[in-house]
Design an enzyme around this catalytic site. Structure first.
Site, mmCIF file in Angstrom:
data_model
loop_
_atom_site.group_PDB
_atom_site.id
_atom_site.type_symbol
_atom_site.label_atom_id
_atom_site.label_comp_id
_atom_site.label_asym_id
_atom_site.label_seq_id
_atom_site.Cartn_x
_atom_site.Cartn_y
_atom_site.Cartn_z
ATOM 1 N N ARG A 135 66.574 -14.762 61.704
ATOM 2 C CA ARG A 135 66.128 -15.078 60.407
ATOM 3 C C ARG A 135 64.916 -16.169 60.179
ATOM 4 O O ARG A 135 65.045 -17.285 61.049
ATOM 5 C CB ARG A 135 67.378 -15.493 59.529
ATOM 6 C CG ARG A 135 68.307 -14.425 59.462
ATOM 7 C CD ARG A 135 69.450 -14.850 58.792
ATOM 8 N NE ARG A 135 69.362 -14.850 57.284
ATOM 9 C CZ ARG A 135 70.361 -15.468 56.382
ATOM 10 N NH1 ARG A 135 71.451 -15.705 56.821
ATOM 11 N NH2 ARG A 135 69.689 -15.559 55.100
ATOM 12 N N ASP A 157 72.676 -12.538 46.346
ATOM 13 C CA ASP A 157 73.789 -11.824 47.260
ATOM 14 C C ASP A 157 74.446 -10.583 46.781
ATOM 15 O O ASP A 157 75.302 -10.015 47.491
ATOM 16 C CB ASP A 157 74.987 -12.948 47.736
ATOM 17 C CG ASP A 157 74.110 -13.872 48.351
ATOM 18 O OD1 ASP A 157 73.022 -13.706 49.100
ATOM 19 O OD2 ASP A 157 74.634 -15.219 48.528
HETATM 20 C C1 S3P Z 1 72.728 -20.075 49.541
HETATM 21 C C2 S3P Z 1 71.452 -19.731 48.879
HETATM 22 C C3 S3P Z 1 71.053 -18.266 49.009
HETATM 23 C C4 S3P Z 1 71.978 -17.388 49.287
HETATM 24 C C5 S3P Z 1 72.768 -17.734 50.280
HETATM 25 C C6 S3P Z 1 73.581 -19.008 50.012
HETATM 26 C C7 S3P Z 1 73.097 -21.510 49.348
HETATM 27 O O1 S3P Z 1 70.023 -18.084 50.144
HETATM 28 O O2 S3P Z 1 71.739 -16.060 49.503
HETATM 29 O O3 S3P Z 1 74.018 -16.965 50.439
HETATM 30 O O4 S3P Z 1 74.218 -21.828 49.589
HETATM 31 O O5 S3P Z 1 72.238 -22.466 49.329
HETATM 32 P P1 S3P Z 1 68.347 -18.420 49.898
HETATM 33 O O6 S3P Z 1 68.408 -19.833 49.679
HETATM 34 O O7 S3P Z 1 67.863 -18.181 51.115
HETATM 35 O O8 S3P Z 1 68.259 -17.757 48.564
#
Ligand code: S3P
Length: 447
Positions: A129, A328
């Protein structure tokens, strides 16, 4: 649950009505943050309802490695004795975040503001990632990558800034993790750190900064965005955090109840933060019978009790602006769309490609394996619904180490004519360890 352990397959068969009353586990985003804010305040933070999934446990270990005393007092009940902003210890071990992008990226922000050096690693999924999205702004703060990070990937060694600088940073992608990493680094910098986001993303970090006593201002920016300004070097006051239940986990039993004929399910205490509830908004547009019984505030967040019943759904057009509030939830929305009448178009899904798996590709494979017709046009996913109970099924879903693909595949199988097999359900433990037993208690046929 690593590359060497044998996969755990499971099969979900066509099920009778799902009935009962449940509470989804603690919110994953809030759980990570509660531990981190415990680490960054001087004194004792008590946490109730903490999600004890593998992702959050990895963050708890990292907090301990950076100097906090972290104790589990009972189920979901944890105590963190923190060291305070500016006083982290140099970790002697690798900070291994397993499957968790949130844990890794938020902790990079914490380390970036401190004169410590830490090695970050994760499992095969996390190693794929992108980390550049956080490393770039953290370099402006003064942090340096000493080793690794080829192409911006884990494993890497991050050296935090001796004298962190306050920055003004506009996030290039709508990401709460990037925003949070910059704000957490800004805690240790003198003066004001500002993050601008063109589209508002989940605001748990801002809420918790305020709750722990930091001076943080949030104002609207443009049509959908926000500007967040934090005054650095606050003395964070330890606090008691009650973690509300996770709407991203509640989503799976919720959609299962909509799809399995005759179902009726009560889901209690679901977080109703407007930056998280895009799925419920969309499902209601599709005709879902989701009733809100009691709206209240718990632990600083809006929560609600929901009653969900089997519903005949209709396809809808989901606007791209809604994506951050349900980022998500697209895999499980695609499952709902497969059982709707008519076409569902989900717009603007580019961020799905950099989740625990390439979720756009994984969802496409899942739909194909179930005999559902779909198309991908640019960043849009278009699903041709087959109507209630009318998905053929019979195929196998490849989860690619992704908990949400595994749970989506099982829910898909519960209403499919020939059920569905999921190749590996072990990763469900990252966010919802009790998922399979809970679904079985409600009447789901999962073997
Ligand atoms: C999250 C942000 C999201 C989400 C992840 C949890 C967080 O990711 O997909 O499951 O707790 O800040 P991104 O910041 O990459 O969009």
């Amino acid at each position: 649950m690593n590359a060497h352990s044998a996969p755990t397959p499971a099969t979900a068969g066509k099920s009778g009505p799902l009935r009962g009353q449940i509470r989804a586990p603690g919110d994953k985003s809030v759980s990570h943050r509660a531990l981190i804010f415990g680490l960054l305040s001087c004194g004792t933070t008590e946490i109730g309802g903490l999600l004890e999934g593998a992702d959050v446990l990895a963050t708890a270990r990292a907090c301990a490695a950076l100097g906090a005393k972290v104790d589990r007092l009972g189920e979901g009940h944890w105590r963190v004795q923190g060291v305070g902003v500016g006083a982290l210890l140099n970790p002697t071990e690798t900070l291994d975040f397993g499957n968790s992008g949130t844990g890794a990226r938020l902790m990079m922000g914490v380390v970036a503001g401190h004169p410590v050096t830490a090695r970050f690693d994760g499992d095969a999924s996390l190693r794929k990632r992108p980390m550049k999205r956080v490393l770039d702004p953290l370099a402006l703060v003064g942090a340096r990558v000493l080793e690794g990070a080829e192409g911006g990937r884990l494993p890497l060694v991050l050296e935090g800034a001796r004298e962190p600088l306050p920055v003004t940073f506009e996030t290039p992608v709508p990401s709460a993790q990037v925003k949070s990493a910059v704000l957490l680094a800004g805690l240790a910098a003198p003066g004001e750190t500002t993050v601008i986001e063109r589209e508002a993303t989940r605001d748990h970090t801002e809420a918790m900064l305020a709750y722990f006593g930091a001076d943080v201002r949030v104002v609207p920016e443009g049509a959908h965005g926000r500007r967040i300004t934090l005054v650095g070097r606050p003395e964070l006051t330890p606090a008691k955090v009650m973690v509300p239940s996770d709407p991203s986990s509640a989503a799976f039993p919720l959609v299962a109840a909509l799809l399995v004929k005759g179902s009726k399910l009560a889901i209690d205490g679901v977080m109703a933060n407007p930056l998280r509830n895009g799925l419920v908004v969309t499902l209601r547009e599709m005709g879902a019978r989701i009733e809100t019984l009691d709206e209240r505030r718990e632990g600083g967040e809006a929560v609600e009790d929901l009653v969900v019943q089997f519903s005949e759904l209709t396809g809808v057009d989901v606007p791209a602006e809604r994506a951050p509030s349900m980022i998500d939830e697209y895999p499980i929305l695609a499952v709902a769309a497969a059982y709707a009448r008519g076409v569902t178009r989900m717009r603007g899904l580019s961020e799905l490609k950099v989740k625990e798996s390439d979720r756009l590709a994984a969802v496409a494979d899942m739909l194909r394996a179930a005999g559902v017709t779909f198309a991908i046009e640019g960043d849009d996913l278009i699903v041709e619904g087959r109507g209630p109970g009318s998905v053929p099924g019979g195929g196998t879903v490849t989860t690619h180490m992704d908990h949400r693909i595994a749970m989506s595949g099982l829910v898909l199988g519960l209403a499919a004519e020939a059920g569905m097999t999921v190749d590996d359900v072990a990763f469900i433990a990252t966010s919802f360890p009790d998922f399979v037993p809970m679904m079985r208690r409600l009447g789901a046929e999962i073997a």
